[in-house]
Write a protein that holds these residues in place. Structure first.
Motif, PDB file in Angstrom:
ATOM      1  N   TYR A 148       1.103  -0.874   0.097  1.00  0.00           N
ATOM      2  CA  TYR A 148       0.309   0.027  -0.543  1.00  0.00           C
ATOM      3  C   TYR A 148       1.220   0.913  -0.301  1.00  0.00           C
ATOM      4  O   TYR A 148       1.334   1.368   1.551  1.00  0.00           O
ATOM      5  N   CYS A 149       1.472   1.271  -1.120  1.00  0.00           N
ATOM      6  CA  CYS A 149       2.183   3.347  -1.153  1.00  0.00           C
ATOM      7  C   CYS A 149       0.944   4.160  -1.274  1.00  0.00           C
ATOM      8  O   CYS A 149       1.070   4.512  -1.841  1.00  0.00           O
ATOM      9  N   GLY A 150       1.082   5.192  -0.687  1.00  0.00           N
ATOM     10  CA  GLY A 150       0.708   6.955   0.035  1.00  0.00           C
ATOM     11  C   GLY A 150       1.936   7.529  -0.070  1.00  0.00           C
ATOM     12  O   GLY A 150       3.482   7.296  -0.541  1.00  0.00           O
ATOM     13  N   ILE A 151       1.795   8.423   0.117  1.00  0.00           N
ATOM     14  CA  ILE A 151       3.275   9.827   0.333  1.00  0.00           C
ATOM     15  C   ILE A 151       3.195   9.646   1.220  1.00  0.00           C
ATOM     16  O   ILE A 151       3.111  10.172   2.901  1.00  0.00           O
ATOM     17  N   GLY A 152       5.017   9.737   1.408  1.00  0.00           N
ATOM     18  CA  GLY A 152       6.008   9.366   2.861  1.00  0.00           C
ATOM     19  C   GLY A 152       5.832   8.635   3.607  1.00  0.00           C
ATOM     20  O   GLY A 152       6.428   8.287   3.871  1.00  0.00           O
ATOM     21  N   GLU A 153       4.382   7.087   3.394  1.00  0.00           N
ATOM     22  CA  GLU A 153       5.192   5.982   3.593  1.00  0.00           C
ATOM     23  C   GLU A 153       4.276   4.986   2.906  1.00  0.00           C
ATOM     24  O   GLU A 153       3.952   4.856   1.696  1.00  0.00           O
ATOM     25  N   ARG A 154       4.491   3.897   3.675  1.00  0.00           N
ATOM     26  CA  ARG A 154       4.370   1.937   2.547  1.00  0.00           C
ATOM     27  C   ARG A 154       4.038   1.554   3.823  1.00  0.00           C
ATOM     28  O   ARG A 154       4.471   1.421   4.819  1.00  0.00           O
ATOM     29  N   VAL A 155       2.523   0.433   3.412  1.00  0.00           N
ATOM     30  CA  VAL A 155       2.328  -0.244   4.275  1.00  0.00           C
ATOM     31  C   VAL A 155       2.833  -1.488   2.603  1.00  0.00           C
ATOM     32  O   VAL A 155       2.166  -2.096   2.759  1.00  0.00           O
ATOM     33  N   GLU A 156       3.547  -3.076   3.576  1.00  0.00           N
ATOM     34  CA  GLU A 156       3.745  -3.219   3.688  1.00  0.00           C
ATOM     35  C   GLU A 156       2.903  -4.993   4.111  1.00  0.00           C
ATOM     36  O   GLU A 156       3.434  -5.433   5.403  1.00  0.00           O
ATOM     37  N   ILE A 157       2.089  -5.874   3.619  1.00  0.00           N
ATOM     38  CA  ILE A 157       1.787  -7.078   4.360  1.00  0.00           C
ATOM     39  C   ILE A 157       2.102  -8.401   3.226  1.00  0.00           C
ATOM     40  O   ILE A 157       1.984  -8.091   2.273  1.00  0.00           O
ATOM     41  N   SER A 158       2.699  -9.151   3.807  1.00  0.00           N
ATOM     42  CA  SER A 158       3.557 -10.201   3.359  1.00  0.00           C
ATOM     43  C   SER A 158       3.429 -11.799   4.224  1.00  0.00           C
ATOM     44  O   SER A 158       3.128 -12.193   5.475  1.00  0.00           O
ATOM     45  N   HIS A 159       3.533 -12.712   3.780  1.00  0.00           N
ATOM     46  CA  HIS A 159       3.609 -13.456   3.411  1.00  0.00           C
ATOM     47  C   HIS A 159       4.753 -14.800   2.550  1.00  0.00           C
ATOM     48  O   HIS A 159       4.896 -14.327   1.400  1.00  0.00           O
ATOM     49  N   LYS A 160       5.522 -15.535   3.772  1.00  0.00           N
ATOM     50  CA  LYS A 160       6.842 -16.147   3.148  1.00  0.00           C
ATOM     51  C   LYS A 160       7.178 -17.949   3.387  1.00  0.00           C
ATOM     52  O   LYS A 160       7.049 -17.348   4.406  1.00  0.00           O
ATOM     53  N   ALA A 161       6.919 -17.959   2.288  1.00  0.00           N
ATOM     54  CA  ALA A 161       7.063 -19.991   2.972  1.00  0.00           C
ATOM     55  C   ALA A 161       7.971 -20.432   2.754  1.00  0.00           C
ATOM     56  O   ALA A 161       9.253 -20.495   1.578  1.00  0.00           O
ATOM     57  N   GLY A 162       8.453 -21.024   3.821  1.00  0.00           N
ATOM     58  CA  GLY A 162      10.605 -21.464   3.749  1.00  0.00           C
ATOM     59  C   GLY A 162      10.433 -23.259   2.726  1.00  0.00           C
ATOM     60  O   GLY A 162      10.981 -23.796   2.474  1.00  0.00           O
ATOM     61  N   SER A 163       9.043 -23.476   3.357  1.00  0.00           N
ATOM     62  CA  SER A 163       8.825 -25.481   2.713  1.00  0.00           C
ATOM     63  C   SER A 163       7.374 -24.983   2.158  1.00  0.00           C
ATOM     64  O   SER A 163       6.426 -23.895   2.639  1.00  0.00           O
ATOM     65  N   ARG A 164       6.625 -26.372   1.582  1.00  0.00           N
ATOM     66  CA  ARG A 164       5.167 -26.238   1.562  1.00  0.00           C
ATOM     67  C   ARG A 164       4.828 -27.113   2.782  1.00  0.00           C
ATOM     68  O   ARG A 164       3.835 -27.352   2.533  1.00  0.00           O
ATOM     69  N   MET A 165       5.897 -27.747   3.325  1.00  0.00           N
ATOM     70  CA  MET A 165       5.016 -28.687   5.158  1.00  0.00           C
ATOM     71  C   MET A 165       3.457 -27.698   5.261  1.00  0.00           C
ATOM     72  O   MET A 165       2.792 -27.855   5.544  1.00  0.00           O
ATOM     73  N   PRO A 166       3.751 -25.917   5.243  1.00  0.00           N
ATOM     74  CA  PRO A 166       2.502 -25.501   5.608  1.00  0.00           C
ATOM     75  C   PRO A 166       1.096 -25.485   5.519  1.00  0.00           C
ATOM     76  O   PRO A 166       0.144 -25.911   5.532  1.00  0.00           O
TER      77      PRO A 166
END
Length: 268
Positions: free
Chosen positions: A221-239
Protein backbone atom coordinates in the motif's frame (compact mmCIF):
# COMPACT_ATOMS: atom_id res chain seq x y z
CA UNK A 1 -14.26 -40.56 15.41
CA UNK A 2 -11.41 -42.66 14.05
CA UNK A 3 -8.55 -41.52 11.87
CA UNK A 4 -9.64 -39.89 8.64
CA UNK A 5 -8.71 -41.95 5.58
CA UNK A 6 -6.67 -39.87 3.12
CA UNK A 7 -5.81 -40.43 -0.53
CA UNK A 8 -3.14 -38.23 -2.13
CA UNK A 9 -3.09 -37.35 -5.83
CA UNK A 10 0.17 -36.55 -7.63
CA UNK A 11 2.08 -38.66 -5.13
CA UNK A 12 5.57 -38.12 -6.53
CA UNK A 13 5.21 -34.37 -7.01
CA UNK A 14 6.67 -31.81 -4.62
CA UNK A 15 3.37 -31.27 -2.84
CA UNK A 16 2.38 -34.92 -3.15
CA UNK A 17 5.44 -36.05 -1.22
CA UNK A 18 4.87 -33.43 1.45
CA UNK A 19 1.23 -34.49 1.80
CA UNK A 20 2.24 -38.13 2.12
CA UNK A 21 4.83 -37.31 4.77
CA UNK A 22 2.39 -35.15 6.73
CA UNK A 23 -0.37 -37.76 6.58
CA UNK A 24 1.90 -40.58 7.72
CA UNK A 25 3.06 -38.49 10.69
CA UNK A 26 -0.45 -37.31 11.64
CA UNK A 27 -1.98 -39.52 14.34
CA UNK A 28 -5.46 -38.39 13.33
CA UNK A 29 -5.06 -39.39 9.68
CA UNK A 30 -4.43 -42.61 7.79
CA UNK A 31 -2.89 -42.74 4.32
CA UNK A 32 -4.96 -45.31 2.43
CA UNK A 33 -3.95 -44.51 -1.17
CA UNK A 34 -1.34 -42.63 -3.19
CA UNK A 35 -1.84 -42.16 -6.91
CA UNK A 36 0.16 -40.85 -9.82
CA UNK A 37 0.11 -41.00 -13.62
CA UNK A 38 0.83 -44.45 -15.02
CA UNK A 39 3.90 -43.11 -16.83
CA UNK A 40 5.57 -41.98 -13.61
CA UNK A 41 8.40 -44.11 -12.16
CA UNK A 42 6.83 -43.73 -8.72
CA UNK A 43 4.05 -46.18 -9.68
CA UNK A 44 4.85 -49.57 -8.18
CA UNK A 45 6.85 -48.12 -5.30
CA UNK A 46 5.45 -47.58 -1.82
CA UNK A 47 4.48 -44.19 -0.44
CA UNK A 48 7.06 -44.75 2.28
CA UNK A 49 9.84 -45.10 -0.30
CA UNK A 50 8.95 -41.69 -1.74
CA UNK A 51 9.44 -39.88 1.56
CA UNK A 52 11.85 -42.10 3.48
CA UNK A 53 9.33 -43.25 6.05
CA UNK A 54 7.79 -46.59 6.99
CA UNK A 55 4.58 -47.00 4.99
CA UNK A 56 3.66 -49.88 2.70
CA UNK A 57 0.77 -48.15 0.87
CA UNK A 58 1.51 -48.69 -2.85
CA UNK A 59 1.64 -45.86 -5.36
CA UNK A 60 -0.80 -46.77 -8.14
CA UNK A 61 -2.41 -45.22 -11.20
CA UNK A 62 -5.89 -46.35 -10.16
CA UNK A 63 -7.50 -43.10 -9.07
CA UNK A 64 -10.99 -44.55 -8.82
CA UNK A 65 -9.90 -47.27 -6.39
CA UNK A 66 -8.07 -44.64 -4.33
CA UNK A 67 -11.11 -42.38 -4.19
CA UNK A 68 -13.39 -45.30 -3.27
CA UNK A 69 -11.11 -46.28 -0.36
CA UNK A 70 -10.76 -42.78 1.10
CA UNK A 71 -12.82 -40.41 3.19
CA UNK A 72 -11.06 -37.51 1.45
CA UNK A 73 -8.84 -37.00 -1.58
CA UNK A 74 -6.23 -34.24 -1.36
CA UNK A 75 -5.33 -32.89 -4.79
CA UNK A 76 -2.57 -30.39 -5.67
CA UNK A 77 -2.07 -31.41 -9.31
CA UNK A 78 -3.16 -29.64 -12.52
CA UNK A 79 -6.65 -28.36 -13.42
CA UNK A 80 -7.42 -31.03 -16.02
CA UNK A 81 -6.40 -33.87 -13.72
CA UNK A 82 -8.15 -32.38 -10.70
CA UNK A 83 -11.43 -32.06 -12.58
CA UNK A 84 -11.21 -35.72 -13.63
CA UNK A 85 -10.54 -36.68 -10.01
CA UNK A 86 -13.42 -34.46 -8.88
CA UNK A 87 -15.83 -36.42 -11.08
CA UNK A 88 -14.73 -39.66 -9.42
CA UNK A 89 -15.13 -38.12 -5.96
CA UNK A 90 -18.63 -37.08 -6.94
CA UNK A 91 -19.37 -40.62 -8.13
CA UNK A 92 -18.17 -42.22 -4.89
CA UNK A 93 -19.37 -39.43 -2.55
CA UNK A 94 -15.81 -38.81 -1.37
CA UNK A 95 -14.79 -35.44 0.05
CA UNK A 96 -12.03 -33.52 -1.74
CA UNK A 97 -9.54 -30.85 -0.76
CA UNK A 98 -8.37 -28.93 -3.83
CA UNK A 99 -5.14 -26.95 -3.67
CA UNK A 100 -4.69 -26.89 -7.45
CA UNK A 101 -4.51 -23.43 -9.04
CA UNK A 102 -4.94 -22.12 -12.59
CA UNK A 103 -8.60 -23.04 -13.15
CA UNK A 104 -10.59 -21.24 -15.84
CA UNK A 105 -14.15 -20.10 -15.13
CA UNK A 106 -15.68 -23.36 -16.38
CA UNK A 107 -13.43 -25.38 -14.07
CA UNK A 108 -14.47 -23.31 -11.07
CA UNK A 109 -18.08 -23.80 -12.09
CA UNK A 110 -17.58 -27.57 -12.23
CA UNK A 111 -16.19 -27.48 -8.68
CA UNK A 112 -19.19 -25.46 -7.49
CA UNK A 113 -21.58 -27.93 -9.11
CA UNK A 114 -19.84 -30.93 -7.54
CA UNK A 115 -20.02 -29.24 -4.13
CA UNK A 116 -23.80 -29.49 -4.28
CA UNK A 117 -23.36 -33.25 -3.83
CA UNK A 118 -20.05 -33.69 -1.96
CA UNK A 119 -18.06 -31.61 0.54
CA UNK A 120 -15.24 -29.59 -1.06
CA UNK A 121 -12.55 -27.30 0.30
CA UNK A 122 -11.19 -25.27 -2.61
CA UNK A 123 -8.53 -22.72 -1.73
CA UNK A 124 -5.72 -21.00 -3.61
CA UNK A 125 -3.54 -21.32 -0.52
CA UNK A 126 -3.91 -23.89 2.26
CA UNK A 127 -1.40 -22.28 4.63
CA UNK A 128 -2.82 -21.10 7.94
CA UNK A 129 -0.41 -18.16 7.89
CA UNK A 130 -1.39 -17.10 4.38
CA UNK A 131 -5.07 -17.23 5.27
CA UNK A 132 -4.39 -15.05 8.28
CA UNK A 133 -2.84 -12.58 5.83
CA UNK A 134 -6.00 -12.74 3.69
CA UNK A 135 -7.99 -11.59 6.71
CA UNK A 136 -5.51 -8.79 7.42
CA UNK A 137 -5.73 -7.62 3.81
CA UNK A 138 -9.47 -7.15 4.08
CA UNK A 139 -9.02 -4.96 7.16
CA UNK A 140 -6.06 -3.00 5.78
CA UNK A 141 -7.74 -2.33 2.43
CA UNK A 142 -10.75 -0.77 4.10
CA UNK A 143 -8.55 1.47 6.25
CA UNK A 144 -6.19 2.43 3.40
CA UNK A 145 -8.89 2.89 0.78
CA UNK A 146 -7.92 6.48 -0.04
CA UNK A 147 -4.52 7.83 -1.01
CA UNK A 148 -2.69 4.52 -1.42
CA UNK A 149 -1.64 2.76 -4.60
CA UNK A 150 -1.85 -1.02 -4.28
CA UNK A 151 0.64 -3.42 -5.86
CA UNK A 152 0.92 -7.19 -5.40
CA UNK A 153 4.29 -8.87 -5.90
CA UNK A 154 4.72 -12.64 -5.92
CA UNK A 155 7.70 -14.94 -6.43
CA UNK A 156 7.82 -18.70 -7.05
CA UNK A 157 10.19 -21.41 -8.26
CA UNK A 158 11.16 -21.74 -11.90
CA UNK A 159 8.88 -24.76 -12.47
CA UNK A 160 5.56 -23.04 -11.66
CA UNK A 161 3.44 -22.94 -14.80
CA UNK A 162 0.74 -20.34 -14.02
CA UNK A 163 1.08 -16.62 -13.35
CA UNK A 164 0.14 -14.69 -11.37
CA UNK A 165 -0.13 -17.32 -8.68
CA UNK A 166 -3.52 -18.35 -7.37
CA UNK A 167 -2.60 -16.81 -4.03
CA UNK A 168 -1.73 -13.46 -5.62
CA UNK A 169 -5.01 -13.45 -7.52
CA UNK A 170 -6.91 -14.28 -4.33
CA UNK A 171 -5.17 -11.40 -2.60
CA UNK A 172 -6.26 -9.15 -5.45
CA UNK A 173 -9.84 -10.37 -5.18
CA UNK A 174 -9.91 -9.67 -1.44
CA UNK A 175 -8.45 -6.18 -1.87
CA UNK A 176 -10.77 -5.33 -4.76
CA UNK A 177 -13.85 -6.50 -2.89
CA UNK A 178 -12.90 -4.46 0.19
CA UNK A 179 -12.51 -1.41 -2.05
CA UNK A 180 -15.74 -2.02 -3.97
CA UNK A 181 -13.90 -2.67 -7.23
CA UNK A 182 -14.08 -5.39 -9.88
CA UNK A 183 -10.65 -7.03 -10.14
CA UNK A 184 -11.20 -7.98 -13.78
CA UNK A 185 -11.67 -4.31 -14.60
CA UNK A 186 -8.91 -2.80 -12.45
CA UNK A 187 -6.07 -5.36 -12.52
CA UNK A 188 -2.82 -4.50 -14.35
CA UNK A 189 -0.57 -7.48 -15.06
CA UNK A 190 2.95 -6.19 -15.63
CA UNK A 191 4.12 -2.96 -17.25
CA UNK A 192 6.41 -2.23 -20.17
CA UNK A 193 7.32 0.83 -22.21
CA UNK A 194 5.74 4.26 -21.79
CA UNK A 195 2.72 3.41 -19.67
CA UNK A 196 1.80 6.90 -18.53
CA UNK A 197 1.00 7.85 -14.96
CA UNK A 198 -0.42 5.20 -12.72
CA UNK A 199 -4.22 5.05 -12.58
CA UNK A 200 -5.01 5.18 -8.83
CA UNK A 201 -8.00 2.87 -9.29
CA UNK A 202 -5.84 -0.02 -10.52
CA UNK A 203 -4.35 -2.95 -8.62
CA UNK A 204 -0.98 -3.97 -10.03
CA UNK A 205 0.55 -7.44 -10.18
CA UNK A 206 4.23 -8.33 -10.63
CA UNK A 207 5.53 -11.88 -11.05
CA UNK A 208 8.98 -13.34 -10.33
CA UNK A 209 10.01 -16.88 -11.31
CA UNK A 210 13.34 -18.39 -10.36
CA UNK A 211 15.28 -21.04 -8.52
CA UNK A 212 13.49 -22.97 -5.80
CA UNK A 213 11.43 -20.18 -4.21
CA UNK A 214 8.50 -21.90 -2.53
CA UNK A 215 6.22 -18.88 -2.46
CA UNK A 216 6.56 -15.21 -1.47
CA UNK A 217 3.64 -12.78 -1.60
CA UNK A 218 3.58 -9.10 -0.67
CA UNK A 219 0.79 -6.54 -0.95
CA UNK A 220 2.13 -2.99 -0.96
CA UNK A 221 0.00 0.00 0.00
CA UNK A 222 2.05 2.92 -1.32
CA UNK A 223 1.08 6.32 0.03
CA UNK A 224 2.76 9.71 0.12
CA UNK A 225 5.63 9.54 2.60
CA UNK A 226 4.87 6.03 3.80
CA UNK A 227 4.35 2.47 2.63
CA UNK A 228 2.54 -0.40 4.33
CA UNK A 229 3.48 -3.95 3.30
CA UNK A 230 1.72 -7.17 4.28
CA UNK A 231 3.70 -10.27 3.37
CA UNK A 232 3.67 -14.02 3.59
CA UNK A 233 6.81 -16.02 2.83
CA UNK A 234 6.82 -19.81 2.75
CA UNK A 235 10.12 -21.52 3.50
CA UNK A 236 8.78 -24.99 2.69
CA UNK A 237 5.63 -26.70 1.43
CA UNK A 238 4.86 -28.15 4.84
CA UNK A 239 2.43 -25.34 5.83
CA UNK A 240 0.32 -26.13 2.76
CA UNK A 241 0.26 -29.83 3.59
CA UNK A 242 -0.65 -29.24 7.23
CA UNK A 243 -3.39 -26.84 6.18
CA UNK A 244 -4.75 -29.38 3.69
CA UNK A 245 -4.97 -32.03 6.41
CA UNK A 246 -6.76 -29.54 8.64
CA UNK A 247 -9.19 -28.94 5.76
CA UNK A 248 -9.75 -32.68 5.34
CA UNK A 249 -10.65 -33.00 9.02
CA UNK A 250 -13.00 -30.02 8.68
CA UNK A 251 -14.93 -31.86 5.96
CA UNK A 252 -15.41 -35.01 8.04
CA UNK A 253 -19.11 -35.68 8.56
CA UNK A 254 -20.28 -33.04 6.09
CA UNK A 255 -22.64 -34.15 3.32
CA UNK A 256 -21.86 -31.43 0.82
CA UNK A 257 -20.87 -27.77 0.42
CA UNK A 258 -18.17 -25.54 -1.03
CA UNK A 259 -15.72 -24.19 1.53
CA UNK A 260 -12.34 -22.47 1.60
CA UNK A 261 -9.66 -22.09 4.25
CA UNK A 262 -11.38 -19.06 5.73
CA UNK A 263 -14.24 -21.41 6.61
CA UNK A 264 -11.85 -24.08 7.89
CA UNK A 265 -10.17 -21.56 10.22
CA UNK A 266 -13.39 -19.86 11.33
CA UNK A 267 -12.36 -16.49 9.86
CA UNK A 268 -15.67 -15.63 8.20
Amino acid sequence: MGAIKIAVAGAAGRMGRMLIESTIKDEGAELVAAVDQASQPSVGKTAGELVGLSCDVPVTADVEAAVAAADCLIDFTRPQGTLAHLALCRKHRTAIVIGTTGFEADGKQAIAEAAKEIPVVFSSNMSVGANTVFKLLDVASRILAQGYDIEIVEAHHRLKVDAPSGTALRMGEIVAKALGRDLKACAVYGREGVTGERDPSTIGFATVRGGDIVGDHTVMYCGIGERVEISHKAGSRMPYALGALRAARFLAGKANGLFDMQDVLGLR
